[in-house]
Scaffold this motif. Structure first.
Motif, PDB file in Angstrom:
ATOM      1  N   LEU A  70     -11.490 -36.043 -95.845  1.00  9.23           N
ATOM      2  CA  LEU A  70     -11.294 -35.375 -97.117  1.00  9.23           C
ATOM      3  C   LEU A  70      -9.838 -34.920 -97.200  1.00  9.23           C
ATOM      4  N   PRO A  71      -9.179 -35.084 -98.351  1.00 11.66           N
ATOM      5  CA  PRO A  71      -7.776 -34.662 -98.458  1.00 11.66           C
ATOM      6  C   PRO A  71      -7.656 -33.148 -98.556  1.00 11.66           C
ATOM      7  N   SER A  72      -6.507 -32.637 -98.099  1.00 11.40           N
ATOM      8  CA  SER A  72      -6.264 -31.196 -98.146  1.00 11.40           C
ATOM      9  C   SER A  72      -5.852 -30.717 -99.527  1.00 11.40           C
ATOM     10  N   GLY A  73      -5.385 -31.647-100.382  1.00 12.86           N
ATOM     11  CA  GLY A  73      -5.007 -31.283-101.744  1.00 12.86           C
ATOM     12  C   GLY A  73      -3.521 -31.197-101.981  1.00 12.86           C
ATOM     13  N   ALA A  74      -2.709 -31.332-100.931  1.00 13.26           N
ATOM     14  CA  ALA A  74      -1.253 -31.324-101.074  1.00 13.26           C
ATOM     15  C   ALA A  74      -0.659 -32.314-100.081  1.00 13.26           C
ATOM     16  N   ALA A  75       0.556 -32.784-100.376  1.00 14.92           N
ATOM     17  CA  ALA A  75       1.152 -33.853 -99.582  1.00 14.92           C
ATOM     18  C   ALA A  75       1.469 -33.412 -98.156  1.00 14.92           C
ATOM     19  N   ALA A 133     -21.301 -38.333 -87.843  1.00 21.87           N
ATOM     20  CA  ALA A 133     -21.403 -36.997 -87.254  1.00 21.87           C
ATOM     21  C   ALA A 133     -20.066 -36.262 -87.182  1.00 21.87           C
ATOM     22  N   ILE A 134     -18.968 -36.930 -87.512  1.00 19.64           N
ATOM     23  CA  ILE A 134     -17.644 -36.305 -87.445  1.00 19.64           C
ATOM     24  C   ILE A 134     -16.922 -36.540 -88.769  1.00 19.64           C
ATOM     25  N   LYS A 135     -16.364 -35.465 -89.343  1.00 19.92           N
ATOM     26  CA  LYS A 135     -15.570 -35.550 -90.557  1.00 19.92           C
ATOM     27  C   LYS A 135     -14.166 -35.029 -90.268  1.00 19.92           C
ATOM     28  N   LEU A 136     -13.194 -35.551 -91.010  1.00 16.57           N
ATOM     29  CA  LEU A 136     -11.801 -35.188 -90.800  1.00 16.57           C
ATOM     30  C   LEU A 136     -11.182 -34.660 -92.082  1.00 16.57           C
ATOM     31  N   MET A 137     -10.163 -33.817 -91.939  1.00 23.14           N
ATOM     32  CA  MET A 137      -9.363 -33.392 -93.084  1.00 23.14           C
ATOM     33  C   MET A 137      -7.968 -33.940 -92.911  1.00 23.14           C
ATOM     34  N   LYS A 138      -7.516 -34.691 -93.908  1.00 24.43           N
ATOM     35  CA  LYS A 138      -6.183 -35.307 -93.880  1.00 24.43           C
ATOM     36  C   LYS A 138      -5.243 -34.510 -94.781  1.00 24.43           C
ATOM     37  N   ILE A 139      -4.065 -34.239 -94.294  1.00 23.77           N
ATOM     38  CA  ILE A 139      -3.055 -33.516 -95.082  1.00 23.77           C
ATOM     39  C   ILE A 139      -2.453 -34.505 -96.073  1.00 23.77           C
ATOM     40  N   ALA A 140      -3.049 -34.549 -97.250  1.00 26.98           N
ATOM     41  CA  ALA A 140      -2.638 -35.509 -98.275  1.00 26.98           C
ATOM     42  C   ALA A 140      -3.248 -35.082 -99.611  1.00 26.98           C
ATOM     43  N   THR A 141      -2.748 -35.655-100.665  1.00 25.09           N
ATOM     44  CA  THR A 141      -3.293 -35.346-101.998  1.00 25.09           C
ATOM     45  C   THR A 141      -4.555 -36.138-102.277  1.00 25.09           C
TER      46      THR A 141
END
Length: 333
Positions: A189-194, A324-332
């Motif tokens: 899931l994106p973090s919402g900012a670049a 079973a594992i989800k990630l957060m990506k620093i991206a829009t």
């Protein structure tokens, strides 16, 4: 005729029965073989006694954070394979006398965690080993555990799978949901900012939590490094409540949105396109396969006057259940 009692030479002193391994470490003398390994005894290869090996395992679990939350299996050979199904068996409704057509069959896939040989090679001077007040076993276990934990921590997170475990951050990633995503691909899931978190970071983290299906959330935890955790500890909800809650009892982890936080220093910092936060049930999602024994080779010749202790262990790992594992990506996006 009087008998003259002479002191025994140091090389002829007798080790106690319970000091066989200490005798091997200090002098190279072997009074008792504790276990077999792939190296023959006369070539110098012996297994670490159960007491020392157990201490290494405890220290590894304490230092290597992913090992503490993942599924660890002990194997008897260098390879490990596990069959998993990629889908259930569909069912259907029918009238009492209606025909029952054939339903689809589940599809099997083979899970083979990449394995490699983890090694450590600490040294000590012979003079230090001869010191009777020196706890050889504790020193050896601590040195090996530290080296193993450092290598394991990096491999379980970002290992490339070549002669070492394949880390969960090196798995393919996609924004697709569980029902449409390919096997072995993790959802992010994106973090919402670049290069940072966007507006309402608490909502982004809630979305990350609930992207994991309910059965997996039982026993799930956040995984991030200290820098990312320091940033998240400053986040608050709209009504001013902090997202991070300190532990209320000794030995219990702090929580974020009600889930424990595991600090893994090999997780990347907050930066553009970095997968800085993981959330999931690692007991179901990540598999560690290892040989049960730690083999040790005493080498007093290569680096005189030091004695080297070459220890090896076969360890592998990979993502077992990509849902079973989800990630957060620093991206829009």
């Amino acid at each position: 005729m009087d008998v003259v009692e002479r002191p025994a030479l140091d090389g002829a002193r007798v080790e106690q029965a319970d000091g066989a391994f200490a005798g091997f470490v200090r002098t190279g003398t072997v009074l008792e073989m504790k276990a077999f390994t792939g190296v023959t005894g006369d070539a110098g290869g012996y297994a670490v006694p159960r007491e020392v090996d157990g201490e290494i395992a405890r220290v590894l679990k304490g230092i290597s954070p992913i090992r503490a939350i993942a599924n660890v299996v002990t194997v008897g050979s260098a390879g490990y394979r596990k069959l998993i199904t990629t889908g259930g068996t569909p069912s259907g409704w029918a009238a009492e006398t209606a025909a029952r057509p054939e339903t689809a069959s589940p599809v099997f896939a083979e899970l083979v965690p990449p394995m490699g040989e983890l090694y450590a090679n600490p040294s000590a001077s012979q003079a230090m080993l001869d010191d009777a007040a020196f706890d050889v076993e504790a020193w050896l276990a601590g040195e090996i555990a530290t080296e193993f934990a450092r290598a394991e921590g990096a491999a379980f997170v970002g290992g490339n799978g070549v002669n070492r475990p394949k880390g969960f951050l090196t798995a393919p990633v996609s924004t697709a949901k569980d029902t449409t995503r390919a096997l072995g691909t993790l959802q992010y899931l994106p973090s919402g900012a670049a290069e940072d978190f966007g507006a309402a970071p608490d909502e982004r983290l809630l979305d990350l939590v609930h992207s994991l299906r309910a059965p997996y959330r039982q026993g799930a935890s956040f995984v991030m490094n200290a820098n990312t955790l320091a940033r998240i500890r400053k986040f608050k909800t709209a009504d001013g409540m902090p997202l991070w809650q300190p532990s209320l009892a000794a030995g219990q982890p702090a929580t974020l949105l009600g889930y424990p936080v595991v600090e893994a220093e090999d997780m990347p910092d907050i930066a553009a396109n970095a997968l800085s936060i993981a959330f999931g049930n690692f007991q179901a999602g990540y598999l560690i396969a290892e040989r049960g024994e730690t083999a040790i080779l005493r080498d007093p010749y290569s680096n005189k006057p030091f004695v080297s202790f070459y220890a090896t262990k076969r360890v592998g790992g990979c993502v077992a259940d990509s849902a079973a594992i989800k990630l957060m990506k620093i991206a829009t996006a």
